[in-house]
Design a protein around this motif. Sequence first.
Motif, PDB file in Angstrom:
ATOM      1  N   LYS A  19      -4.670   4.055 -18.856  1.00  0.00           N
ATOM      2  CA  LYS A  19      -4.896   3.485 -20.185  1.00  0.00           C
ATOM      3  C   LYS A  19      -4.876   4.584 -21.243  1.00  0.00           C
ATOM      4  CE  LYS A  19      -7.495   0.495 -23.116  1.00  0.00           C
ATOM      5  NZ  LYS A  19      -6.851   1.022 -24.287  1.00  0.00           N
ATOM      6  N   MET A  20      -5.515   5.718 -20.957  1.00  0.00           N
ATOM      7  CA  MET A  20      -5.521   6.821 -21.920  1.00  0.00           C
ATOM      8  C   MET A  20      -4.110   7.345 -22.151  1.00  0.00           C
ATOM      9  SD  MET A  20      -8.997   9.019 -21.346  1.00  0.00           S
ATOM     10  CE  MET A  20      -9.213   8.899 -19.586  1.00  0.00           C
ATOM     11  N   GLN A  21      -3.313   7.423 -21.092  1.00  0.00           N
ATOM     12  CA  GLN A  21      -1.929   7.875 -21.245  1.00  0.00           C
ATOM     13  C   GLN A  21      -1.138   6.890 -22.108  1.00  0.00           C
ATOM     14  OE1 GLN A  21      -0.826   8.468 -17.092  1.00  0.00           O
ATOM     15  NE2 GLN A  21      -0.634  10.662 -17.486  1.00  0.00           N
ATOM     16  N   GLN A  26       1.297   5.610 -27.314  1.00  0.00           N
ATOM     17  CA  GLN A  26       1.362   4.732 -28.483  1.00  0.00           C
ATOM     18  C   GLN A  26       1.055   5.512 -29.758  1.00  0.00           C
ATOM     19  OE1 GLN A  26      -1.233   1.339 -28.205  1.00  0.00           O
ATOM     20  NE2 GLN A  26      -0.637   0.540 -30.186  1.00  0.00           N
ATOM     21  N   ALA A  27       0.054   6.389 -29.710  1.00  0.00           N
ATOM     22  CA  ALA A  27      -0.292   7.199 -30.880  1.00  0.00           C
ATOM     23  C   ALA A  27       0.851   8.146 -31.238  1.00  0.00           C
ATOM     24  CB  ALA A  27      -1.578   7.986 -30.617  1.00  0.00           C
ATOM     25  N   GLN A  28       1.518   8.714 -30.230  1.00  0.00           N
ATOM     26  CA  GLN A  28       2.641   9.615 -30.490  1.00  0.00           C
ATOM     27  C   GLN A  28       3.805   8.858 -31.127  1.00  0.00           C
ATOM     28  OE1 GLN A  28       2.906  11.215 -26.473  1.00  0.00           O
ATOM     29  NE2 GLN A  28       2.114  13.184 -27.163  1.00  0.00           N
ATOM     30  N   GLN A  89       0.125  17.973 -39.203  1.00  0.00           N
ATOM     31  CA  GLN A  89      -0.800  18.462 -38.182  1.00  0.00           C
ATOM     32  C   GLN A  89      -2.172  17.823 -38.327  1.00  0.00           C
ATOM     33  OE1 GLN A  89      -0.599  22.726 -38.533  1.00  0.00           O
ATOM     34  NE2 GLN A  89       1.203  22.878 -37.220  1.00  0.00           N
ATOM     35  N   GLN A  90      -2.618  17.625 -39.551  1.00  0.00           N
ATOM     36  CA  GLN A  90      -3.900  16.952 -39.765  1.00  0.00           C
ATOM     37  C   GLN A  90      -3.833  15.514 -39.253  1.00  0.00           C
ATOM     38  OE1 GLN A  90      -4.767  17.370 -43.933  1.00  0.00           O
ATOM     39  NE2 GLN A  90      -5.413  19.501 -43.736  1.00  0.00           N
ATOM     40  N   LEU A  96      -4.410  12.041 -32.383  1.00  0.00           N
ATOM     41  CA  LEU A  96      -4.371  12.480 -30.991  1.00  0.00           C
ATOM     42  C   LEU A  96      -5.633  13.193 -30.530  1.00  0.00           C
ATOM     43  CD1 LEU A  96      -0.706  13.836 -30.823  1.00  0.00           C
ATOM     44  CD2 LEU A  96      -1.537  11.555 -30.261  1.00  0.00           C
ATOM     45  N   GLY A  97      -6.373  13.769 -31.466  1.00  0.00           N
ATOM     46  CA  GLY A  97      -7.557  14.537 -31.099  1.00  0.00           C
ATOM     47  C   GLY A  97      -8.519  13.778 -30.211  1.00  0.00           C
ATOM     48  N   PRO A  98      -8.964  12.586 -30.624  1.00  0.00           N
ATOM     49  CA  PRO A  98      -9.904  11.842 -29.782  1.00  0.00           C
ATOM     50  C   PRO A  98      -9.310  11.466 -28.425  1.00  0.00           C
ATOM     51  CG  PRO A  98      -9.863  10.949 -32.015  1.00  0.00           C
ATOM     52  CD  PRO A  98      -8.760  11.954 -31.915  1.00  0.00           C
TER      53      PRO A  98
END
Length: 111
Positions: A19-21, A26-28, A89-90, A96-98
């Motif tokens: 699920k995390m992958q 999806q975020a990428q 980057q921000q 992606l950070g979380p």
Amino acid sequence: MIPGGGQPNMQQLLQQAQKMQQDLAQAQEELARTEVEGQAGGGLVKATVTGAGELRALAIDPKAVDPEDTETLADLVVAAVHAANENAQQLQQQKLGPLAQGLGGMPGLPF
């Protein structure tokens, strides 16, 4: 004896990792579609990049164009692209950070 011997359920761990992958992928994809802008020279030069850092557009105000001073224009272009990439980057950190922290350095992942 305690069922499972207190060991984590491997099936459950694998499902969580999967699920995390999926969330990360999806975020990428969302980052690749999202555009952010950076500017220089008080807005004389504007650069648009995707959240993944791909340059999509460059707008140069005619007032920034001086045939006798192309170095300043080049500097403004570089500064605008740099600012746009910093904004990208921000955005990456926000998206992606979380997720990367949740993956906790799992083997085979780029974090």
